[in-house]
Design a protein around this motif. Structure first.
Motif, mmCIF file in Angstrom:
data_model
loop_
_atom_site.group_PDB
_atom_site.id
_atom_site.type_symbol
_atom_site.label_atom_id
_atom_site.label_comp_id
_atom_site.label_asym_id
_atom_site.label_seq_id
_atom_site.Cartn_x
_atom_site.Cartn_y
_atom_site.Cartn_z
ATOM 1 N N ALA A 180 0.827 -1.206 0.000
ATOM 2 C CA ALA A 180 0.000 0.000 0.000
ATOM 3 C C ALA A 180 0.862 1.256 0.000
ATOM 4 O O ALA A 180 0.541 2.251 -0.668
ATOM 5 N N VAL A 181 1.975 1.232 0.739
ATOM 6 C CA VAL A 181 2.874 2.385 0.768
ATOM 7 C C VAL A 181 3.514 2.584 -0.603
ATOM 8 O O VAL A 181 3.620 3.715 -1.094
ATOM 9 N N VAL A 182 3.933 1.508 -1.230
ATOM 10 C CA VAL A 182 4.518 1.610 -2.569
ATOM 11 C C VAL A 182 3.514 2.241 -3.529
ATOM 12 O O VAL A 182 3.861 3.106 -4.351
ATOM 13 N N ARG A 183 2.262 1.843 -3.410
ATOM 14 C CA ARG A 183 1.221 2.388 -4.288
ATOM 15 C C ARG A 183 1.023 3.885 -4.052
ATOM 16 O O ARG A 183 0.882 4.675 -5.000
ATOM 17 N N SER A 184 1.050 4.317 -2.771
ATOM 18 C CA SER A 184 0.887 5.741 -2.455
ATOM 19 C C SER A 184 2.085 6.549 -2.929
ATOM 20 O O SER A 184 1.942 7.666 -3.430
ATOM 21 N N VAL A 185 3.289 6.011 -2.735
ATOM 22 C CA VAL A 185 4.488 6.713 -3.192
ATOM 23 C C VAL A 185 4.425 6.935 -4.704
ATOM 24 O O VAL A 185 4.755 8.012 -5.206
#
Length: 313
Positions: A180-185
């Motif tokens: 999820a963090v990778v997607r937000s970044v």
């Protein structure tokens, strides 16, 4: 005659059985070694000095290394992984498998993507590969993920003429949160994610699926020691901001988001570790009027990344 024999016996004659010592003395000692290998030669002294200098130099910076290979097991998980673009090297299909809709879709997706080997294997072999898990006749092999080095993320940003916007995860162990963090970044123009090498989530098939394909273009770096990686960022002029429920400043008041910044997100339960918290330049909190005690890593990172992206437009 006897006297003559006595005189002869007193003379020293040739030694018998010398073992070929004379022959060895006539033999050469082989080819002359190069000057660099001959002691007291000038070139030998120069070569020795260069070797000592090389030994004193710091070792070259290593890469982030590779993860471990992984098996996705079962018909539904395999189909979902192929749909989401999870990297795969081989699709194993059980011999004489019941050819249902999921099996056909898995074969079709693997063929359309290309680069995935299709292997037929007997059930006992698949049982052995999966340690007896219920594979339902389908096993997808995911190759090891190639991690970047933490410094690579900042270098890539500067090469593009941009201020680095990086997220570091401290103690986050759920691969879905990492995804999820990778997607937000990726969504908010960040330059990558840093994770510790130990006691942290890595780029597994689950993380790839949650990233919804953005992991293919958003690098994840792995740090042997997260605290040292953050200190290196600080030395390079990048501000390190830690998210904490008891942070001294509110997110809206933080001006550092306008420039080069690393956002550090801790685990939902424990938050930032002590050393990482002490390394941060700022500890900020996200206002939550609803009264929630904490947010998971993916949501918290998304909020801060949105705020940083809004200020940079």
């Amino acid at each position: 005659m006897a006297a003559n024999n006595r005189r002869m016996s007193g003379k020293k004659g040739a030694q018998v059985g010398s073992g070929g010592q004379r022959r060895k003395g006539l033999e050469g000692k082989g080819p002359t070694p190069p000057a660099e290998m001959r002691k007291k030669h000038k070139k030998n002294r120069i070569a020795t000095a260069k070797a000592k200098q090389a030994a004193r130099r710091p070792a070259p910076r290593g890469r982030g290394g590779k993860g471990t290979s992984e098996m996705v097991v079962g018909r539904n998980p395999v189909v979902e992984a192929l749909r989401e673009g999870v990297p795969a090297s081989t699709l194993y299909v059980q011999q004489f498998i019941d050819n249902d809709e999921r099996v056909r879709e898995a074969l079709q997706l693997a063929a359309e993507r290309g680069g995935i080997n299709l292997m037929e294997a007997p059930r006992p072999e698949l049982d052995r590969m999966t340690n007896g898990l219920n594979h339902q006749g389908l096993v997808l092999q995911v190759p090891p993920y190639e991690y970047a080095h933490p410094e690579d993320l900042a270098s890539a940003a500067y090469d593009d003429g941009e201020d680095p916007l990086i997220v570091a995860l401290d103690g986050v162990t759920d691969p879905r949160n990492l995804g999820a963090v990778v997607r937000s970044v990726s969504a908010f123009g960040g330059h990558g994610v840093v994770v510790p090498e130990r006691r942290a989530a890595g780029m597994t098939a689950g993380a790839w699926k949650t990233s919804a394909g953005t992991a293919a273009r958003t690098p994840v770096a792995r740090a042997t020691n997260l605290t040292r990686a953050l200190e290196s960022y600080k030395k390079a002029g990048i501000v390190v901001v830690g998210l904490a429920a008891d942070g001294e400043a509110e997110l809206g008041d933080l001006e550092a988001l306008d420039g080069p910044v690393v956002i550090v997100v801790g685990s939902e339960g424990k938050g930032l570790s002590r050393l990482v918290g002490e390394t941060c330049d700022f500890r900020v909190r996200i206002p939550m009027p609803g009264g929630a005690e904490s947010l998971n890593a993916g949501v918290a990172a998304g909020i801060v990344l949105y705020e940083a992206a809004r200020r940079r437009v």
